[in-house]
Design an enzyme around this catalytic site. Structure first.
Site, mmCIF file in Angstrom:
data_model
loop_
_atom_site.group_PDB
_atom_site.id
_atom_site.type_symbol
_atom_site.label_atom_id
_atom_site.label_comp_id
_atom_site.label_asym_id
_atom_site.label_seq_id
_atom_site.Cartn_x
_atom_site.Cartn_y
_atom_site.Cartn_z
ATOM 1 N N ASN A 9 -32.945 81.774 32.528
ATOM 2 C CA ASN A 9 -32.694 82.157 33.805
ATOM 3 C C ASN A 9 -34.025 82.676 34.411
ATOM 4 O O ASN A 9 -34.126 84.048 34.147
ATOM 5 C CB ASN A 9 -31.618 82.844 34.077
ATOM 6 C CG ASN A 9 -31.401 83.366 35.667
ATOM 7 O OD1 ASN A 9 -32.180 82.877 36.598
ATOM 8 N ND2 ASN A 9 -30.395 84.295 36.121
ATOM 9 N N TRP A 10 -34.972 81.878 34.948
ATOM 10 C CA TRP A 10 -36.206 82.540 35.277
ATOM 11 C C TRP A 10 -36.068 83.478 36.353
ATOM 12 O O TRP A 10 -37.139 84.024 36.814
ATOM 13 C CB TRP A 10 -37.255 81.279 35.390
ATOM 14 C CG TRP A 10 -37.646 80.656 34.131
ATOM 15 C CD1 TRP A 10 -36.985 81.006 32.948
ATOM 16 C CD2 TRP A 10 -38.433 79.572 33.906
ATOM 17 N NE1 TRP A 10 -37.498 80.056 31.985
ATOM 18 C CE2 TRP A 10 -38.611 79.230 32.730
ATOM 19 C CE3 TRP A 10 -39.163 78.790 34.720
ATOM 20 C CZ2 TRP A 10 -39.000 78.160 32.035
ATOM 21 C CZ3 TRP A 10 -40.046 77.821 34.365
ATOM 22 C CH2 TRP A 10 -40.110 77.415 32.992
ATOM 23 N N LYS A 11 -35.136 83.458 36.952
ATOM 24 C CA LYS A 11 -35.112 84.242 38.549
ATOM 25 C C LYS A 11 -36.208 83.864 39.465
ATOM 26 O O LYS A 11 -36.752 82.748 39.330
ATOM 27 C CB LYS A 11 -34.646 85.655 38.076
ATOM 28 C CG LYS A 11 -33.796 85.898 37.119
ATOM 29 C CD LYS A 11 -33.057 87.115 37.179
ATOM 30 C CE LYS A 11 -31.860 87.356 35.942
ATOM 31 N NZ LYS A 11 -31.379 88.689 35.785
ATOM 32 N N HIS A 94 -23.874 84.143 39.721
ATOM 33 C CA HIS A 94 -24.646 85.313 38.962
ATOM 34 C C HIS A 94 -24.350 86.705 39.558
ATOM 35 O O HIS A 94 -24.183 86.752 40.767
ATOM 36 C CB HIS A 94 -26.228 84.853 38.963
ATOM 37 C CG HIS A 94 -26.806 85.988 37.913
ATOM 38 N ND1 HIS A 94 -27.191 87.019 38.315
ATOM 39 C CD2 HIS A 94 -27.328 85.596 36.785
ATOM 40 C CE1 HIS A 94 -28.067 87.513 37.404
ATOM 41 N NE2 HIS A 94 -28.139 86.803 36.432
ATOM 42 N N GLU A 96 -26.349 88.813 40.362
ATOM 43 C CA GLU A 96 -27.307 89.145 41.328
ATOM 44 C C GLU A 96 -27.014 88.700 42.833
ATOM 45 O O GLU A 96 -27.173 89.247 43.974
ATOM 46 C CB GLU A 96 -28.530 88.773 40.991
ATOM 47 C CG GLU A 96 -29.017 89.844 40.059
ATOM 48 C CD GLU A 96 -30.292 89.519 39.094
ATOM 49 O OE1 GLU A 96 -30.796 88.302 39.167
ATOM 50 O OE2 GLU A 96 -30.351 89.896 37.828
ATOM 51 N N GLU A 164 -21.478 88.186 31.432
ATOM 52 C CA GLU A 164 -22.870 88.935 31.722
ATOM 53 C C GLU A 164 -22.370 90.337 32.400
ATOM 54 O O GLU A 164 -22.287 90.583 33.620
ATOM 55 C CB GLU A 164 -23.664 88.179 32.687
ATOM 56 C CG GLU A 164 -24.298 86.994 32.056
ATOM 57 C CD GLU A 164 -25.578 86.780 32.945
ATOM 58 O OE1 GLU A 164 -26.524 86.447 32.002
ATOM 59 O OE2 GLU A 164 -25.612 86.650 34.086
ATOM 60 N N GLY A 170 -30.904 93.284 32.492
ATOM 61 C CA GLY A 170 -32.398 93.840 32.988
ATOM 62 C C GLY A 170 -32.426 94.936 32.636
ATOM 63 O O GLY A 170 -33.473 95.547 33.250
ATOM 64 N N SER A 210 -29.622 91.549 28.749
ATOM 65 C CA SER A 210 -30.689 92.093 27.753
ATOM 66 C C SER A 210 -30.771 91.152 26.320
ATOM 67 O O SER A 210 -30.848 92.106 25.335
ATOM 68 C CB SER A 210 -30.635 93.359 27.767
ATOM 69 O OG SER A 210 -30.950 93.972 28.807
ATOM 70 N N GLY A 231 -32.356 86.275 30.490
ATOM 71 C CA GLY A 231 -33.293 86.434 31.739
ATOM 72 C C GLY A 231 -34.722 86.735 31.466
ATOM 73 O O GLY A 231 -35.481 85.995 30.947
ATOM 74 N N GLY A 232 -35.067 88.067 31.308
ATOM 75 C CA GLY A 232 -36.387 88.417 30.982
ATOM 76 C C GLY A 232 -36.911 87.755 29.838
ATOM 77 O O GLY A 232 -38.341 87.419 29.910
HETATM 78 P P1 PGA Z 1 -31.465 89.625 31.287
HETATM 79 O O1 PGA Z 1 -31.163 88.746 32.456
HETATM 80 O O2 PGA Z 1 -31.645 88.821 29.893
HETATM 81 O O3 PGA Z 1 -32.830 89.915 31.746
HETATM 82 O O4 PGA Z 1 -30.790 90.928 30.990
HETATM 83 C C1 PGA Z 1 -29.509 87.973 31.990
HETATM 84 C C2 PGA Z 1 -29.163 87.404 33.394
HETATM 85 O O5 PGA Z 1 -29.307 87.864 34.400
HETATM 86 O O6 PGA Z 1 -28.812 86.414 33.246
#
Ligand code: PGA
Length: 245
Positions: A9-11, A94, A96, A164, A170, A210, A231-232
């Site tokens: 997930n590149w956000k 998600h 967020e 998640e 993050g 993470s 994500g990251g």
């Molecule tokens: P993260 O994000 O790996 O940076 O913790 C995961 C996500 O939000 O899907």
């Protein structure tokens, strides 16, 4: 036997130029016919990334969709637009989006249903805050997110569920593999109650929060964890190591 699925997930990162450059840096190192590998760029880069991945087994997803087919929804993206761009997956619900854009379980459910109607695989995210975990309401929260999110879904095996925990997203604080396994198993048992033992055995449940190249293997080898939503670390070449865990 459930096929594992690892999605990046590149956000809100990477312009189209950055996205094309990055996907070309990693695509030749990713050659796993035995699992599904998906990248989810920003919508403005989806078509270009799909084109770059034409001769590979890597698939593309979007990070969000709107459940209506078309109309006056400024800034939103319909499933027909997703299909026309060549993407095959959509992340829905998600944390967020739930936290920053007020998405409810009911709205997430509409998105899941629309994805299934249009043959796009939804990756439905669920997860609790640290407060919810500490208050002991953890399982009730996840139960309602999963149950409402799957309302009226006939074939649950077409949905990918991503557990998640919000406190792990993050933050660099990963759930332990035991914590991740415990909740993925809980979700699997819930699906058994809501559907059937067969459906429960077939439905894929990812962990996200993470995930890094250093912890991916341990997490991905747990019996009820069928993949990762990253994500990251999916923005770096580390994604290659995660996928080749
Ligand atoms: P993260 O994000 O790996 O940076 O913790 C995961 C996500 O939000 O899907």
């Amino acid at each position: 036997m459930r096929r594992k699925i690892i999605a990046g997930n590149w956000k809100m990162n990477n312009t189209v130029i950055d996205a094309v450059k990055f996907i070309n840096e990693i695509k030749d190192e990713i050659d796993r016919e035995d699992i599904d590998v998906v990248v989810c760029p920003n919508n403005l880069s989806v078509i270009s990334v799909v084109n770059e991945l034409e001769d590979t087994s890597i698939e593309v997803g979007v990070q969000n969709i709107h459940p209506e087919d078309k109309g006056a929804y400024t800034g939103e993206t319909s499933l027909d637009m997703v299909i026309a761009s060549g993407a095959e997956y959509a992340i829905v619900g998600h944390s967020e989006r739930r936290a920053m854009f007020g998405e409810t379980n009911e709205f997430v459910n509409k998105k899941v249903l629309k994805c299934l109607e249009k043959d796009i695989t939804p990756i439905m995210c669920v997860g609790e805050t640290l407060e919810e975990r500490q208050s002991g309401k953890l399982f009730d929260i996840i139960k309602s997110q999963v149950t409402v999110g799957l309302n009226n879904v006939e074939d649950v095996t077409k949905v990918v569920i991503a557990y998640e925990p919000i406190w792990a997203i993050g933050t660099g604080v990963t759930a332990t593999k035991e914590q991740a396994e415990e909740m993925c198993k809980y979700i699997r048992d819930l699906i058994k109650d809501l559907y059937s033992p067969e459906d429960s055995e077939e439905t894929r449940i990812q962990y996200g929060g993470s995930v890094t190249k250093d912890n991916a293997k341990d997490i991905l080898n747990m019996p009820n964890i069928d993949g990762a939503l990253v994500g990251g670390a999916s923005l770096k070449k580390d994604f290659i190591d995660i996928v080749n865990f």
